[in-house]
Design a protein around this motif. Structure first.
Motif, short mmCIF file in Angstrom:
data_model
loop_
_atom_site.label_atom_id
_atom_site.label_comp_id
_atom_site.label_asym_id
_atom_site.label_seq_id
_atom_site.Cartn_x
_atom_site.Cartn_y
_atom_site.Cartn_z
N ARG A 121 -2.94 13.27 -0.71
CA ARG A 121 -3.07 13.08 0.74
C ARG A 121 -2.77 11.62 1.11
N ALA A 122 -3.25 10.70 0.22
CA ALA A 122 -3.05 9.27 0.51
C ALA A 122 -1.56 8.91 0.52
N ALA A 124 -6.75 0.88 -4.30
CA ALA A 124 -5.86 0.81 -5.47
C ALA A 124 -4.88 1.98 -5.47
N ILE A 125 -5.29 3.13 -4.96
CA ILE A 125 -4.34 4.25 -4.95
C ILE A 125 -3.47 4.22 -3.69
N GLY A 126 -3.56 3.12 -2.96
CA GLY A 126 -2.60 2.91 -1.87
C GLY A 126 -3.10 3.21 -0.47
N ILE A 127 -4.43 3.45 -0.33
CA ILE A 127 -4.94 3.66 1.03
C ILE A 127 -5.21 2.29 1.63
N LYS A 128 -4.68 2.08 2.84
CA LYS A 128 -4.81 0.75 3.46
C LYS A 128 -6.26 0.44 3.77
N ARG A 183 -21.02 14.89 1.47
CA ARG A 183 -21.42 14.53 0.11
C ARG A 183 -22.67 13.66 0.08
N PHE A 232 -6.20 12.03 7.93
CA PHE A 232 -6.68 11.69 6.60
C PHE A 232 -8.06 11.03 6.67
N LEU A 281 -12.15 -3.69 -9.11
CA LEU A 281 -11.98 -2.88 -10.31
C LEU A 281 -12.14 -3.71 -11.58
N LEU A 333 -6.85 13.85 -3.36
CA LEU A 333 -7.04 12.64 -2.54
C LEU A 333 -5.81 11.74 -2.62
N SER A 334 -5.30 11.58 -3.84
CA SER A 334 -4.10 10.75 -4.01
C SER A 334 -2.89 11.38 -3.35
N TYR A 372 0.85 -1.21 0.00
CA TYR A 372 0.00 0.00 0.00
C TYR A 372 0.88 1.25 0.00
N HIS A 373 1.93 1.16 0.79
CA HIS A 373 2.87 2.28 0.89
C HIS A 373 3.55 2.47 -0.47
N ARG A 429 2.46 1.58 -3.41
CA ARG A 429 1.50 2.09 -4.40
C ARG A 429 1.22 3.58 -4.20
N SER A 430 1.09 3.95 -2.94
CA SER A 430 0.67 5.33 -2.70
C SER A 430 1.80 6.35 -2.88
N VAL A 471 -11.17 1.75 -5.46
CA VAL A 471 -10.32 2.85 -5.93
C VAL A 471 -9.39 3.30 -4.81
N TYR A 525 -17.05 0.11 -5.11
CA TYR A 525 -16.14 0.68 -6.10
C TYR A 525 -15.19 1.69 -5.43
N ASN A 542 -10.60 4.71 -13.13
CA ASN A 542 -10.82 4.51 -11.70
C ASN A 542 -10.74 5.79 -10.87
N LEU A 543 -11.52 6.77 -11.37
CA LEU A 543 -11.64 8.01 -10.59
C LEU A 543 -12.89 7.90 -9.73
N LEU A 544 -12.93 8.65 -8.64
CA LEU A 544 -14.14 8.59 -7.80
C LEU A 544 -15.18 9.53 -8.37
N LEU A 580 -16.45 12.84 -6.72
CA LEU A 580 -15.51 13.94 -6.49
C LEU A 580 -15.27 14.66 -7.82
#
Lengths: 229, 541
Positions: free
Chosen positions: A112-113, B397-401, B13, B2, B537, A109-110, A81-82, A84-85, B394, B390, A96-98, A101
């Protein structure tokens, strides 16, 4: 830390193979080396395992054989995870966008992640979005209000935003017209040449492949690939 | 940070979803708040009611226990009925405690005050008649022509005005003469139910026959302060006692004894004559010295001497002292067949019944609300997570645990829950007092209807007022005695509770909120941890 042959390589695949849960083998014996400041193209027919390879490199899946070394360390042994982020920016084929948002929020978001410190996240996000030619009017819209090309650019901006050393892109030009394709490829090239990133693009497009420094072609099912670069 | 930032943004939201969850939690919080407030108020009433109130108690033989002991021993005849001989023998081993013994026990540190009274029954003379004597005479004439009936156990009567004996062998007169050990023993005067309207109290330490009489007696006999009157031993007309009136009192009660049957004019509170304990003791000792042997209607030989009925009361500062004293009595060797009892406690316990019912109802309500609430929240949460699958894909996938994603979802739920719980506590606080009092009122109404029906079934007037004054002692063992501090015929139910929301309740509510959140988000956490970003995904693709 890195010695000998690995001294320049950021990422190294050693005899990497992958077998699905169903038992089908899709990748076999891959030995690739990726370096900083270069743009790579991974090509191959549909079903050759291009997206799977991208998933392995991004740490979303683990190779069933061999190992992937990032800065000399097997990514199996590090927090994926580390990894990737912070170190890998992925531009997914489906973006794969939210959807709830807007473009800026997706980018920040990315950032901050990643846990990295940025003096002004908003400004950096805006800079990244303008780098991919999205104006201020567009970046405040929700993702679902954007066209495919615009979403593609947001996904690229997101992948670049937290300054990763590897940028992976899965068919980044698949939804774009020729002019835009060229723009996007130029962005990736700049990332490699000017900012010293390691850019790996999975693509069908010969035009995109032609622009890259090296091409790895995956052969379907056989597991064989040839370095044509 | 975070996690919290993401959670807050996500709440902002997804307003619709969070408002829905908020409404569910709000409903749970309001119901729980009211239920907790009722439970708490009931517990507080129960504890506070007796902790701060002085309690009077007395020691008496536990006849029920004694009877059980007799019947369990070999004291039954072949036909299974009680062997009266052995029973009387055992009963005789456990007489009422003498004053000396009681005074010994009263030494205890737990006893705040000890007072006692002795009552003897005397008959009127020609110049002094009892209040209500004429009515009683008329009633009795319609029957067998004798106004003196013998109470519950003693009385058979013939044509002659022979002495009638009560259960204890004590003769029944028209008047109850009670000697009090101290002013505190005169509970009616202490409570204000009776009041000296003319003259003054007699000297408590003197054995002179100075007395207080009721306004009714003074009126029908034309007596004033300083006058004297004479009463005689019902078993010996020649044994005359002359009393001097030092004061006249007005009782709060005019002799209606709660609708129950009245067997003797002596039971009428108007015929109570108050004297000092030494005076009463002197009457008894004098009577013993002049007593002769007489034969009663059943042929038993009895002494004509007056016997006094001792009523001793221990006063305790609070319920804890009362309980400690009860324990101490056992330690000091008082037989198990004697028990310490208190009408204060029993009537208080009776008055708590509706409140306890309400508290039980509140507990059940609380459990049901929590169970249903938990199920609804879990279901809503599971749907919520599935819908956000989903997003989970996401984010991971972007690395959040996964743990962080799960924490974000829990935080979102927690924030909504907390806001709803605080709102619920506010609304609950506002409505808990009226709601609980309304529920309590319906409980009391139900209890009263039941007791009314019960009374009607026994042919008694159904309408008992809640706040009776002095009435006849309920134990029936000594019909000639008027217990001024007797139990009420109908418990004065506690009909108001202060069901307010205290910080403790707020704490409990937040605890409930946390528990529900954790429970329902557990499902979310399990789902998130199970998801693999690549699969989510890929499925979407």
């Amino acid at each position: 830390m890195n010695t000998g042959e690995n001294s320049m390589s950021l990422l190294k695949l050693e005899n990497v193979g992958y077998r699905y849960d169903s038992g089908n083998k899709i990748l076999n014996g891959l030995d690739y080396t990726f370096e900083k400041g270069k743009m790579y193209a991974v090509t191959g027919k549909s079903g050759a395992g291009k997206t799977t390879l991208l998933s392995l490199i991004s740490g979303l899946a683990s190779p069933t054989e061999g190992s992937i070394l990032f800065e000399g360390k097997d990514i199996k042994t590090i927090d994926r995870y580390h990894y990737r982020s912070r170190y890998v920016g992925v531009v997914f084929q489906q973006f794969n966008l939210l959807p709830h948002l807007n473009a800026v929020e997706n980018v920040t978001l990315s950032m901050r992640a990643s846990g990295k410190k940025f003096p002004d996240r908003q400004k950096r996000a805006m800079d990244m979005l303008s780098k991919v030619d999205l104006d201020e009017n567009i970046v405040r819209r929700r993702i679902l209000k954007l066209s495919g090309g615009e979403q593609q650019r947001v996904a690229i901006a997101r992948a670049l935003s937290y300054d990763p050393s590897i940028i992976l892109a899965d068919e980044p030009t698949g939804n774009l017209d020729l002019n835009t394709q060229k723009d996007i490829v130029d962005i990736f090239k700049r990332m490699a040449k000017d900012e010293g990133k390691c850019v790996i693009i999975v693509t069908h497009s010969p035009e995109v492949a032609k622009e890259s420094d090296e091409i790895y072609e995956l052969a379907p099912f056989s597991g064989k690939a040839a370095a044509l670069g | 940070m975070f996690v919290i930032q993401n959670a807050l943004k996500s709440i902002a939201r997804s307003k619709g979803r969070n408002i829905l969850i908020g409404i569910i939690v709000l409903a749970i919080a309001i119901s729980s708040c009211v239920a907790l407030a009722i439970k708490n108020a009931a517990a507080e009433s129960e504890a506070a009611g007796l902790s701060a109130v002085k309690i009077s108690g007395s020691i008496a033989v536990d006849r029920q226990k004694l009877l059980e002991a007799v019947s369990s021993s070999a004291g039954t005849d072949e036909d299974g009925s009680m062997d009266m001989g052995s029973m009387q023998e055992i009963m005789a081993q456990y007489p009422d405690l003498a004053l000396d013994e009681l005074l010994g026990y009263a030494d205890s540190d737990f006893v705040e005050d000890f007072h006692y009274s002795e009552t003897v029954s005397l008959s009127g003379t020609d110049d002094f008649v009892a209040y209500g004597a004429e009515e009683a005479a008329e009633a009795a004439t319609g029957d067998e022509g004798n106004m003196r009936t013998g109470g519950f156990g003693g009385g058979q009567f013939g044509g002659e005005p022979v002495p009638i004996f009560g259960n204890n062998g004590m003769s029944m007169g028209d008047f109850s003469i009670t000697g009090y050990s101290s002013e505190s023993a005169m509970t009616e005067f202490v409570s204000g139910a009776a009041k000296i309207t003319e003259g003054e109290l007699f000297d408590m330490d003197s054995s002179d026959l100075s007395c207080l009489i009721s306004e009714e007696l003074a009126a029908i006999n034309g007596l004033a302060i300083g006058d004297s009157f004479s009463l005689s031993n019902p078993s010996n007309e020649d044994e005359i006692y002359t009393f001097a009136v030092t004061g006249i009192y007005a009782g709060g009660d005019t002799g209606e004894t709660g609708g129950g049957p009245q067997f003797s004019t002596a039971q009428d509170p108007a015929n109570l004559i108050c004297i000092s304990y030494p005076a009463a003791a002197s009457i008894v000792s004098n009577s013993e010295s002049v007593g002769t042997s007489v034969t009663d209607i059943q042929g038993y030989e009895r002494s004509s001497a007056l016997s006094g009925q001792l009523a001793a009361t221990f006063v305790f500062d609070n319920k804890a002292d009362y309980d400690s004293f009860a324990e101490e009595l056992g330690e000091r060797g008082l037989s198990d067949y004697y028990t310490l009892s208190s009408s204060d406690i029993s009537s208080y316990e009776a008055s708590l019944v509706p409140l306890e019912n309400l508290s039980g109802f509140a507990t059940t309500l609380l459990l049901i609300v929590l169970a249903i609430g938990a199920v609804i929240l879990i279901v809503v949460n599971i749907f919520n997570i599935r819908e956000r699958k989903y997003e989970v894909g996401v984010l991971t996938a972007i690395g959040i645990k996964k743990g962080k994603v799960a924490m974000q979802f829990v935080t979102e739920l927690l924030c909504v829950t907390l806001i709803a719980v605080i709102l619920g506590a506010g609304i609950g606080a506002a409505i808990s007092v009226p709601i609980s009092n309304q529920l309590l009122a319906s409980q009391i109404e139900q209890m009263q209807t039941q007791s009314q029906e019960q009374n009607q079934n026994f042919g008694r007037p159904g309408d008992f007022s809640q706040d009776e004054g002095p009435v006849q002692s309920g134990n029936g063992s000594f019909p000639g005695t008027i217990m001024l501090n007797a139990a009420r015929t109908d418990a004065g139910y506690i009909d108001q509770i202060n069901a307010t929301v205290s910080p403790a309740i707020l704490g409990e509510l937040i605890g409930i909120g946390l528990l529900l959140t954790l429970l329902s988000s557990l499902a979310a956490v399990v789902f998130v941890l199970r998801y693999e970003p690549l699969k989510i995904l890929a499925n979407r693709t």
